[in-house]
Each structure stands twice: as structure tokens, then as C-alpha cells.
Design a protein around this motif. Structure first.
Motif, mmCIF file in Angstrom:
data_model
loop_
_atom_site.group_PDB
_atom_site.id
_atom_site.type_symbol
_atom_site.label_atom_id
_atom_site.label_comp_id
_atom_site.label_asym_id
_atom_site.label_seq_id
_atom_site.Cartn_x
_atom_site.Cartn_y
_atom_site.Cartn_z
ATOM 1 N N THR B 18 0.834 -1.198 0.000
ATOM 2 C CA THR B 18 0.000 0.000 0.000
ATOM 3 C C THR B 18 0.868 1.246 0.000
ATOM 4 O OG1 THR B 18 -1.570 -1.239 1.316
ATOM 5 C CG2 THR B 18 -1.928 1.121 1.149
ATOM 6 N N ILE B 19 1.927 1.214 0.807
ATOM 7 C CA ILE B 19 2.814 2.387 0.850
ATOM 8 C C ILE B 19 3.476 2.597 -0.500
ATOM 9 C CG2 ILE B 19 4.943 3.283 1.849
ATOM 10 C CD1 ILE B 19 4.021 2.033 4.465
ATOM 11 N N SER B 20 3.866 1.506 -1.151
ATOM 12 C CA SER B 20 4.494 1.669 -2.466
ATOM 13 C C SER B 20 3.505 2.275 -3.453
ATOM 14 C CB SER B 20 5.033 0.331 -2.975
ATOM 15 O OG SER B 20 4.007 -0.431 -3.556
ATOM 16 N N LEU B 21 2.215 1.910 -3.325
ATOM 17 C CA LEU B 21 1.186 2.491 -4.202
ATOM 18 C C LEU B 21 1.023 3.982 -3.917
ATOM 19 C CD1 LEU B 21 -1.105 2.128 -6.282
ATOM 20 C CD2 LEU B 21 -2.628 1.645 -4.387
ATOM 21 N N VAL B 22 0.948 4.310 -2.603
ATOM 22 C CA VAL B 22 0.810 5.721 -2.235
ATOM 23 C C VAL B 22 1.995 6.516 -2.766
ATOM 24 C CG1 VAL B 22 0.795 7.316 -0.284
ATOM 25 C CG2 VAL B 22 -0.566 5.231 -0.182
ATOM 26 N N ALA B 23 3.209 5.961 -2.574
ATOM 27 C CA ALA B 23 4.413 6.654 -3.032
ATOM 28 C C ALA B 23 4.369 6.834 -4.548
ATOM 29 C CB ALA B 23 5.650 5.872 -2.631
ATOM 30 N N PHE B 24 3.932 5.784 -5.227
ATOM 31 C CA PHE B 24 3.853 5.838 -6.684
ATOM 32 C C PHE B 24 2.921 6.956 -7.141
ATOM 33 C CE2 PHE B 24 1.859 4.604 -10.665
ATOM 34 C CZ PHE B 24 2.954 4.318 -11.446
ATOM 35 N N LEU B 25 1.738 7.010 -6.512
ATOM 36 C CA LEU B 25 0.762 8.028 -6.903
ATOM 37 C C LEU B 25 1.275 9.428 -6.577
ATOM 38 C CD1 LEU B 25 -2.563 6.310 -5.829
ATOM 39 C CD2 LEU B 25 -1.641 6.606 -8.126
ATOM 40 N N LEU B 26 1.821 9.577 -5.355
ATOM 41 C CA LEU B 26 2.299 10.901 -4.954
ATOM 42 C C LEU B 26 3.394 11.381 -5.900
ATOM 43 C CD1 LEU B 26 2.457 10.598 -1.067
ATOM 44 C CD2 LEU B 26 0.843 11.912 -2.418
ATOM 45 N N GLY B 55 7.702 4.319 -21.329
ATOM 46 C CA GLY B 55 6.348 3.906 -20.995
ATOM 47 C C GLY B 55 5.613 4.842 -20.059
ATOM 48 N N PHE B 56 6.052 6.118 -19.969
ATOM 49 C CA PHE B 56 5.360 7.055 -19.083
ATOM 50 C C PHE B 56 4.042 7.527 -19.677
ATOM 51 C CE2 PHE B 56 9.835 8.135 -17.628
ATOM 52 C CZ PHE B 56 9.733 7.329 -16.502
ATOM 53 N N ASP B 57 3.768 7.151 -20.973
ATOM 54 C CA ASP B 57 2.525 7.596 -21.592
ATOM 55 C C ASP B 57 1.356 6.674 -21.264
ATOM 56 O OD1 ASP B 57 3.721 5.547 -22.935
ATOM 57 O OD2 ASP B 57 3.072 6.180 -24.925
ATOM 58 N N ARG B 58 1.663 5.523 -20.637
ATOM 59 C CA ARG B 58 0.578 4.600 -20.315
ATOM 60 C C ARG B 58 -0.216 5.121 -19.111
ATOM 61 N NH1 ARG B 58 4.013 -0.502 -19.132
ATOM 62 N NH2 ARG B 58 5.176 1.138 -18.088
ATOM 63 N N PRO B 59 -1.477 4.647 -18.938
ATOM 64 C CA PRO B 59 -2.242 5.071 -17.754
ATOM 65 C C PRO B 59 -1.492 4.691 -16.477
ATOM 66 C CG PRO B 59 -3.628 3.829 -19.267
ATOM 67 C CD PRO B 59 -2.248 3.763 -19.814
ATOM 68 N N LEU B 60 -1.715 5.470 -15.412
ATOM 69 C CA LEU B 60 -0.958 5.261 -14.170
ATOM 70 C C LEU B 60 -1.112 3.849 -13.623
ATOM 71 C CD1 LEU B 60 -1.290 8.506 -12.039
ATOM 72 C CD2 LEU B 60 0.738 7.564 -13.138
ATOM 73 N N TYR B 61 -2.362 3.312 -13.658
ATOM 74 C CA TYR B 61 -2.542 1.998 -13.042
ATOM 75 C C TYR B 61 -1.784 0.917 -13.822
ATOM 76 C CZ TYR B 61 -6.133 0.846 -16.538
ATOM 77 O OH TYR B 61 -6.785 0.585 -17.700
ATOM 78 N N VAL B 62 -1.700 1.089 -15.160
ATOM 79 C CA VAL B 62 -0.909 0.129 -15.953
ATOM 80 C C VAL B 62 0.555 0.204 -15.537
ATOM 81 C CG1 VAL B 62 -0.164 -0.533 -18.263
ATOM 82 C CG2 VAL B 62 -2.490 0.287 -17.885
ATOM 83 N N GLN B 63 1.050 1.446 -15.381
ATOM 84 C CA GLN B 63 2.440 1.621 -14.961
ATOM 85 C C GLN B 63 2.689 0.976 -13.609
ATOM 86 O OE1 GLN B 63 4.328 5.473 -15.332
ATOM 87 N NE2 GLN B 63 2.721 6.145 -16.704
ATOM 88 N N TYR B 64 1.726 1.182 -12.659
ATOM 89 C CA TYR B 64 1.947 0.636 -11.323
ATOM 90 C C TYR B 64 1.975 -0.884 -11.354
ATOM 91 C CZ TYR B 64 1.580 -0.522 -6.427
ATOM 92 O OH TYR B 64 1.836 -1.056 -5.191
#
Lengths: 296, 305
Positions: B18-26, B55-64
């Protein structure tokens, strides 16, 4: 139950006098309050008290000695590596510490208290979700994440305040959650429920007023922590941007000249130490005064 | 015990991810990694090229999820700044930070536990008051300032210790002391309250009646119970030492994970920062998880309850 009895007692007008009397007898509280008052006055009156503009450079008069080391009264605390008056920078630096500490603690307070009250009052699944959030916040590398966020968003006072506030709320949560769990079982909450009051008005009218003393104590400690967090961020070069004088930034700038002028590091660091110790002593005092049995 | 361990372990992993997800989004909301990589001089076409290439053009959730997928295969991506696999960087910097964290927690234990015990055994005396004042002072002192002052006093004015670096164990004395001191207040207070509570209990009175005195009483009876909560807080503090390493390694010029973190942030190296946030969080949950297990093993009331 002893804790609750004193809390309920505090509502009366007479016990408010008792509170003030106990506060005035508490040495730590008095010392803390006095130091905080002086530093807040320094911050507030900085534009009047400061002998110079804190950005005004004078490269001909760099690293001047403070007055006790043979310097002149023109610059009582000497000058820094750019010839800026150190006293003026120290006074304006107090503004940053006070503003950032207070505002960041307000943000953390809103987040932590909301979550804590929700978890404590509703229990069950809500509480599970809240404790999971708490586990995440505890495991979060706040300095690393805070540094990254401030750097990537772009350093400014507002960004530093928001980032510190968003990353520091666990203590508010823990304390208000436990206190809410106790208050929710009291008779007047049951009475409100029986009268048909909806849950959020019970929280607002019956629960929150009984948490104020707890919240106030935690708030005090968190102001101190936020001030240290800001200083650490600024020291590492990703906090308050130069030339605004933050005490942490002043220590970082002074570090390069520390072999010649050690007080460039010593003065702002000691000011930070004094402010935070005063805040913590005031927090201890508030805790002793409002809930003497919770001292140990 | 096994079920307890599995439950706690699953929760710990969930927290780390979860923290890695939060960090990713932030990190991704805060910045545009493509333009950071391209630098200030790049024109829009270059930025777009980098965006596509990495690959930064992909949607965020795909990147995560693609990041998550590679993590499970042991691939944490490449550092944008050092142009080498992030895993190599972390493996290279980890031992120094581990040594720093370990030695500083040793300082905490050696200072805080005897001090807390001495305070609890002599409540409301001078010793107690000195211990508590020390805790108040240590809590308020800015860690980085203490480090700089220690260098000025003990490495420059009186050249006892080296100014910076991490070549010998002698280099670790000052940083470990500075970093270790920040945990002394909480550990000391917990030892003191724990021991005060235990000393007032019935079984200690019984032990006293049977003739136990002094250190024997402490070691065989009192400390065992009093130190149970201290185990948990030591794990928490050990996890926090990683975060503290940012400041300490910067002050003492030690080339560990903290230094790596600072340089990655300033270099705009989002994949490395992302990985470090994950590693720090994972280490923290791992330590607290181990402490939970240790506590359950030490205390049958947790294990069986």
C-alpha cells in the motif's frame, strides 16, 4: 474511569479556575509558555526589531564576529557568508518555524482526529480500515517521502507545510481513537442516542468536546515535531528555499564556514533546541494539568 | 502460533505494498518523470520520445501494475540517474546503512535501558530527574545539528574522531551516537514505566519475600516482563533509523542508502526513489513483524490468547 471523571469535572466554571491555578504552579509549563511567548514575539515583531533587511548582502563584511567575540554592536550576532546580518535572519527565521510548525500541526490534527474519531466511534469495519491506515502511516518513511514530494512539487513555504502535515498524524489518531472508544460508552452518549440524535451530531456535540484536552496536548507535541521536520528538510536543501531564513537552512549554510565561525551553526541550532524544548515542556505541563493521573 | 505468524506476515506485506502504491501516486502526481529525465534544455519532441520509450505515456494503473509485476520477478527497474539497475545500487549501499543502523540501536540500548532501569528503581530521586531531563533534551535537539556540533567539538576542536567517512568502525562512533541518541527518550521512558509497573506487582513482592535482591531480582524476574514492550519499540526505532540515515549520512558524508536517497531525489530519479520508499517501508514492517513474533514467543499470553 478516573480519567473521564476529571474530564467531565473540567466543564464547570470553578474547575476552570482550578486548571489555571494548577498551570501557574507547574514550573515546566511556565518555563515553556514564557520561552514560546518570547519567540512568538520575536517572530511577530521581526520587521520592527531586525536592524537590517534579512536579504541585504554586504560582501565587504562577511563572517563578521558576534559582539562577544570582538564584533561590533552593528551586527550583534555577526554576519553570515554573504555578509547578511545574522540577528535579522534569526528573527525572521523564527517566523518560519512558528508558522510552519503551527500550520502543519493543524493539517495533521484535522486528518488524525477525523480518522481517530471515526474509527473509535463506529468500530467494526471502519475501525479495521482506520487501523490499517495507521499501520501504513507508521511504516511510511516520512522524511524520504517528504523530501521527494517537496523537491518534485517545488519548494515553498506552503508546500513544506502541506507535506509535513499530510505525513504526520499518527499520534492524533491513536489518542483520539482510544479516547473516543471510552467516551462513546458514557451515559450522555446513550442519552443522545435515545433522544434520536444522528451519529454525526453526537460526534460533534458529545464526543469531540470531551477530547479537546487530549487533542490540545498532542497538538503541542506535534508543533514541536513539525518544526524539527521543517528544519531537517531545509537543512537537506529541500525545504524553505533561500534566501528566506529558515533556522535549518541557516545551519546548512553555516556548516560550510563552521571551521572559522562555529556560532553560525551554534546559534540557529540552539534557537531550534530552545523552542522545541519549550513546546514539549508546555505539552507535558498541559498533560499534567488536564489529566494528572496520565503522567507516567 | 503459525496462524498468528501468517496473519501478521500477510498484513505486513499488504502495508508495504500500500505504501508503495501511495508513493507511486504521490510521485507521479507531483512530477512528470519524462521532462525530469530530459532536463531543462530538451524540447517538447524529445520529452515525448522519452515518455514513449520508458512507458510514461501509459495510464498510471498500468504503470503501477507493470512495476509491481517486475518487482515480483526481482526486477526493480533501472535508475534514470546512474543508468544502472536499481537493485545493484541498493545492494551496494545497503551494508553501510545497516552497520550504521545496527550500531546506533546498540547505542540506544546501552544508554536507554540502564538509564530507564536506574530511574525506575529510584523513583523521584536525583537519578530519576536527571534521566527524565535527558529524555526531554534529547527529544528536542535537532539531530542534524547535534551531528554538526559533534563534528566541530570532537573531530575538529579536539580531533578524537574522524570528521567523515565510513572506512573503519572508529568512523561509526560519532554517527552511531548521534543517530542512536534520538531513540533514547522513547526507549528510556518505556523501560522506566514498564519496570515501575512490574516492581509494584505481587510476584515481585513474592520474589523479594523469597530473598531475591538487587541484580538477581532484576534479571530473573523484573526485567523479563518489563522489557516486553521495549522489544516492540526497539524494532520500530530500528526501522526509523533508515529514515534517520538520510540526515546522519548527509552530515557525516557516509555513502549509504540515505545518501543514495538524497542524490536520487535531487537527480529527479523517480524509479530509485520509488524503490527506496518500498525498501524502507518493507524493512520497517519486517522489523515490527519480527518483533511481534519475538514478543509472542517470549510472552505466552500473546501466543495463546
Amino acid at each position: 474511569m478516573a480519567a473521564l471523571d476529571t474530564e467531565l469535572e473540567l466543564v464547570g466554571e470553578d474547575s476552570r479556575h482550578a486548571l489555571v491555578r494548577r498551570a501557574l504552579q507547574h514550573k515546566g509549563f511556565l518555563f515553556g509558555a514564557a520561552v514560546i511567548a518570547v519567540i512568538c514575539a520575536m517572530a511577530l515583531l521581526a520587521p520592527l526589531l531586525a536592524p537590517f533587511d534579512y536579504t541585504q548582502q554586504n560582501l565587504g563584511n562577511r563572517l563578521a564576529y558576534p559582539v562577544w567575540a570582538g564584533g561590533s554592536w552593528d551586527h550583534p550576532l555577526g554576519t553570515d557568508h554573504l555578509g547578511r546580518d545574522y540577528l535579522s535572519r534569526l528573527l525572521f527565521g523564527a517566523q518560519i518555524s512558528v508558522i510552519v510548525g503551527f500550520s502543519a500541526a493543524v493539517i495533521g490534527c484535522v486528518i488524525g482526529v477525523s480518522l481517530g474519531v471515526l474509527g473509535g466511534f463506529f468500530g467494526g469495519r471502519v475501525d479495521h480500515a482506520v487501523s490499517f491506515l495507521l499501520s501504513c502511516q507508521l511504516a511510511m518513511p516520512t522524511l524520504l517521502l517528504g523530501m521527494a514530494m517537496v523537491f518534485l512539487i517545488g519548494p515553498s513555504v506552503t508546500v513544506v507545510i502541506c507535506v509535513i502535515g499530510v505525513l504526520h498524524w499518527n499520534l492524533f489518531l491513536v489518542v483520539t481513537r482510544a479516547a473516543t472508544q471510552r467516551v462513546r460508552q458514557l451515559e450522555f452518549v446513550t442519552a443522545s442516542k435515545a433522544l434520536g440524535a444522528d451519529k454525526f451530531s453526537i460526534i460533534w456535540r458529545d464526543v469531540l468536546p470531551n477530547l479537546t484536552s487530549h487533542i490540545l496536548v498532542i497538538f503541542t507535541y506535534e508543533v514541536g515535531k513539525a518544526i524539527l521536520a521543517e528544519a531537517a528538510l531545509s537543512f537537506l536543501g529541500v525545504g524553505i528555499p533561500a534566501p528566506t531564513p529558515s533556522w535549518g537552512l541557516m545551519i546548512a549554510e553555516g556548516k560550510d564556514a563552521m571551521f572559522f565561525q562555529p556560532w553560525l551553526v551554534a546559534i540557529p541550532g540552539f534557537a531550534l533546541f530552545l523552542l522545541v524544548i519549550a513546546i514539549n515542556l508546555m505539552g507535558d505541563g498541559l498533560r499534567d494539568v488536564t489529566a494528572p493521573e496520565a503522567r507516567h | 502460533m503459525l496462524i498468528y505468524a501468517l496473519k501478521r506476515g500477510a498484513l505486513a506485506l499488504l502495508v508495504a505494498f500500500t505504501i508503495s502504491l501511495v508513493a507511486f501516486l504521490l510521485l507521479n502526481f507531483a512530477t512528470d518523470p519524462a521532462s525530469l529525465m530530459a532536463g531543462d534544455e530538451a524540447d517538447i519532441a524529445d520529452v515525448e520520445l522519452i515518455r514513449k520509450q520508458f512507458g510514461f505515456d501509459r495510464p498510471l494503473y498500468v504503470q503501477y501494475f507493470s512495476w509491481l509485476g517486475s518487482v515480483f520477478q526481482g526486477d526493480f527497474g533501472d535508475s534514470l540517474y546512474w543508468r544502472s539497475p536499481v537493485v545493484d545500487l541498493v545492494v551496494r549501499h545497503f551494508p553501510v546503512t545497516l552497520a550504521l543502523a545496527g550500531s546506533s540501536i546498540l547505542v540506544t540500548i546501552l544508554v536507554a535501558i540502564p538509564l530507564g532501569a536506574a530511574a525506575a528503581l529510584n523513583p523521584n530521586t536525583l537519578i530519576d530527574r536527571i534521566a527524565l531531563s535527558l529524555a526531554v533534551a534529547a527529544q528536542a535537539v535537532p539531530n542534524f545539528w547535534l551531528g554538526v556540533m559533534a563534528i566541530m567539538l570532537l573531530a575538529v576542536t579536539f580531533p578524537i574522531f574522524p570528521v567523515s567517512g565510513a572506512e573503519t568502525w572508529w568512523h561509526f562512533v560519532l554517527p552511531a551516537f548521534v543517530l542512536g541518541l534520538s531513540s533514547v527518550p522513547s526507549v528510556m521512558r518505556l523501560t522506566r514505566t514498564g519496570l515501575l509497573e512490574v516492581m509494584a506487582s505481587d510476584y515481585i513482592r513474592t520474589a523479594r519475600a523469597k530473598g531475591y535482591r538487587g541484580l538477581g531480582l532484576l534479571r530473573r524476574h523484573a526485567m523479563r516482563n518489563a522489557l516486553l514492550p521495549v522489544v516492540s519499540i526497539l524494532a520500530v526505532q530500528l526501522g526509523e533509523k533508515l529514515g534517520g540515515s538520510l540526515v546522519t549520512e548527509s552530515v557525516f558524508a557516509i555513502n549509504g542508502l540515505g545518501r543514495l536517497a538524497i542524490e536520487s531525489i535531487i537527480g529527479g530519479d523517480v524509479p530509485t526513489v520509488q524503490m527506496l520508499v518500498f525498501i524502507f517501508a518493507l524493512t520497517f514492517v519486517l522489523f515490527t513483524f519480527l518483533a511481534d513474533l519475538l514478543n509472542a514467543w517470549l510472552d505466552p499470553r500473546i501466543r495463546l490468547g
